[in-house]
Structure formats: structure tokens, C-alpha cells
Design an enzyme around this catalytic site. Structure first.
Site: not given
Ligand code: PAF
Length: 273
Positions: A144, A147, A34
Site C-alpha cells: 500500500g 507506508d 489489506h
Molecule cells: O507493512 C507491513 O505490514 C509490514 O511492514 C510488512 C511489509 C508485512 C513487513 O513485516
């Protein structure tokens, strides 16, 4: 940094500012992955907004919604240090009403792989991301590549709904030993953590085999299965950037994905080749 949980207040604040808005939506339990998205958003925009909201509509019954890791104080500190301007922390009643307009993820791209194992998951992801985009109105939104399927579906939503937002694809951030960063890694015991190294190892071996000239997807999957021996594999898949299954590697247009279960923890990883 300004922490805001009210939609109207955030909208007013953002309206009073000028310049580009970089947005990083998260579910909290922030890690280096993050932080790298936030840093990139900081470098490329005038204003940076991060949201923390554990979105219930993307969890299936029996998944880890109730025990999803949470560390709000540490997350706030991380955001502050990373130069975030606005941290948006709505609660469930702020984000959802009883009877909602729903978003349906496209069938072909969302009901395979993750969507096949977690039916409805991507409907919930798109629903909340759409809401967040409408609240923040970002110029650039950062996601990212870990996912990968989520990223691809969000790009499709932005295209299909004519949203004027740039989706920025960001590289996977890994621990030094190769494990892809994930908020769920904290669930792993010491032994499971060791076992989990097989995941990135299998992707490395796949890349090596491709570089040595092997381009049959079945063959590559075979090598990966061998590397993951002893681990419960949910799927290994090789797809193009549109998430269609392919038979031979098409360089610069291929994603190799893997999902496994180690103990009670489900982990995913992938590599873009
Ligand atoms: O990837 C995530 O953390 C979640 O799927 C997101 C994009 C914040 C949506 O809740």
C-alpha cells in the site's frame, strides 16, 4: 485455502503449481486496506499467497510489538473469502535464527522521516521482506502507498539486489470519513478517533491549495500545520518519489507525508500529487 506455517511445506506446494504468484505480506489484523491488496492480487495472478507474521525486528524497544493487534481466526476467514490459495503463518523460530545475515537499509532514503524517528525500523522491514520474497518467490508483490517510505525502500531493495519481482503500488484505502485504514486505528478512543480526522483533512487542504496554484512547500506545510492545530505533529514533509526533500511542488512527482501522535497512538498518512 491452505494455511501453512512451515517454510519447506509452502515452498514444495508452490513448486508443484504453475502460473504467476501474487504475494501480499502482512502483519495480520487485516482490514479493508489489506483486503483491497488481496483482491488486486487475486485478479492479476494464478496463485495468491498472503503471509501473516508480526515481525519483531522492525519494532523498536518500547514500541507496540507486545500489544500489536492480533485476530488470527478472523484473518483466516477474511483470506479464505477473498480467494487466497495459501496463507503463510510462520512463528518467530521459523523465520529467525540466533545469528543472522543482516540487511541494512540505504542511509539517505531510510534515516529520514519514519527512519529518523524509528532508527533501524527499515532494516527489520527489508530483512523480513527479503526472507519472505525468497520463500514465496512471487511474480508480483503488493504494497500500500500508505507506508510510502517502506514501499520506496522495498522497490530499491528489489532493484539493488536484482530480485525478479514486480512491486505493485496500491492506493490508500480510507474509512468513509477519510481516516486511512490502519491496524493501529483500533487503539483510538472515540475522542481520539474524531481528532484523527484532522490528518486526512490536512492532506485534502494541501491538495486543494496545490490545485489553486500554490506550489511553495513551506506554504503548503503552513496550511497543514494550521489544520492540525492541537495535535502533536511528528513531521510534515514534502518529498519527491526518491524521498528527497523539495522546495516546490513538482506535479506527479511529489508525496506529502504526515506523522502525528494522538494519545498513545502514532498515525501516518500521505498523499501522492
Ligand atoms: O507493512 C507491513 O505490514 C509490514 O511492514 C510488512 C511489509 C508485512 C513487513 O513485516
Amino acid at each position: 485455502m491452505n494455511t501453512i506455517s512451515n517454510i519447506h511445506t509452502l515452498k514444495q506446494e508452490l513448486k508443484s503449481k504453475s502460473g504467476s504468484i501474487g504475494f501480499v505480506p502482512t502483519m495480520g489484523a487485516l482490514h479493508e486496506g489489506h483486503i483491497s491488496l488481496i483482491k488486486q492480487a487475486r485478479e492479476e495472478n494464478d496463485i495468491v499467497v498472503v503471509s501473516i507474521f508480526v515481525n519483531p525486528t522492525q519494532f523498536l524497544a518500547g514500541e507496540d510489538l507486545d500489544k500489536y493487534p492480533s485476530k488470527m481466526l478472523a484473518d483466516e476467514k477474511i483470506c479464505d473469502l477473498a480467494g487466497v490459495d495459501f496463507l503463510f503463518t510462520p512463528d518467530i523460530n521459523t523465520m529467525y535464527t540466533q545469528d543472522e545475515v543482516l540487511i541494512k537499509a540505504p542511509i539517505l532514503r531510510s534515516y529520514t522521516l519514519e527512519g529518523e524517528r524509528r532508527p533501524g525500523h527499515f532494516d527489520g522491514v527489508l530483512q523480513v521482506v527479503c526472507k519472505l520474497f525468497n520463500i514465496v518467490n512471487p511474480t508480483n508483490a503488493y504494497f500500500g502507498k500508505k507506508d510510502a517510505q517502506q514501499l520506496s525502500l522495498i522497490k530499491q531493495m528489489v532493484e539493488n539486489l536484482y530480485m525478479d519481482i514486480n512491486i505493485i503500488e496500491c492506493e490508500i484505502i480510507r474509512e468513509v470519513d477519510g481516516l486511512a485504514m490502519s491496524s493501529r486505528n483500533v487503539y483510538l478512543s472515540q475522542d481520539e478517533r474524531l481528532q484523527s480526522l484532522q490528518i486526512s483533512k490536512s492532506l485534502k487542504i494541501a491538495t486543494k491549495k496545490i490545485m489553486s496554484g500554490i506550489n511553495s512547500c513551506d506554504e503548503i506545510i503552513g496550511y497543514m500545520e494550521n489544520t492540525l492545530e492541537g495535535i502533536e505533529i511528528e513531521y510534515i514533509a514534502i518529498v519527491n518519489r526518491q524521498f528527497e526533500k523539495i522546495e516546490s511542488i513538482d506535479l506527479k512527482n511529489t508525496i506529502i507525508l504526515v506523522a502525528v501522535r494522538i494519545g498513545n497512538t502514532r498515525l501516518i498518512d500521505n498523499i501522492w500529487v
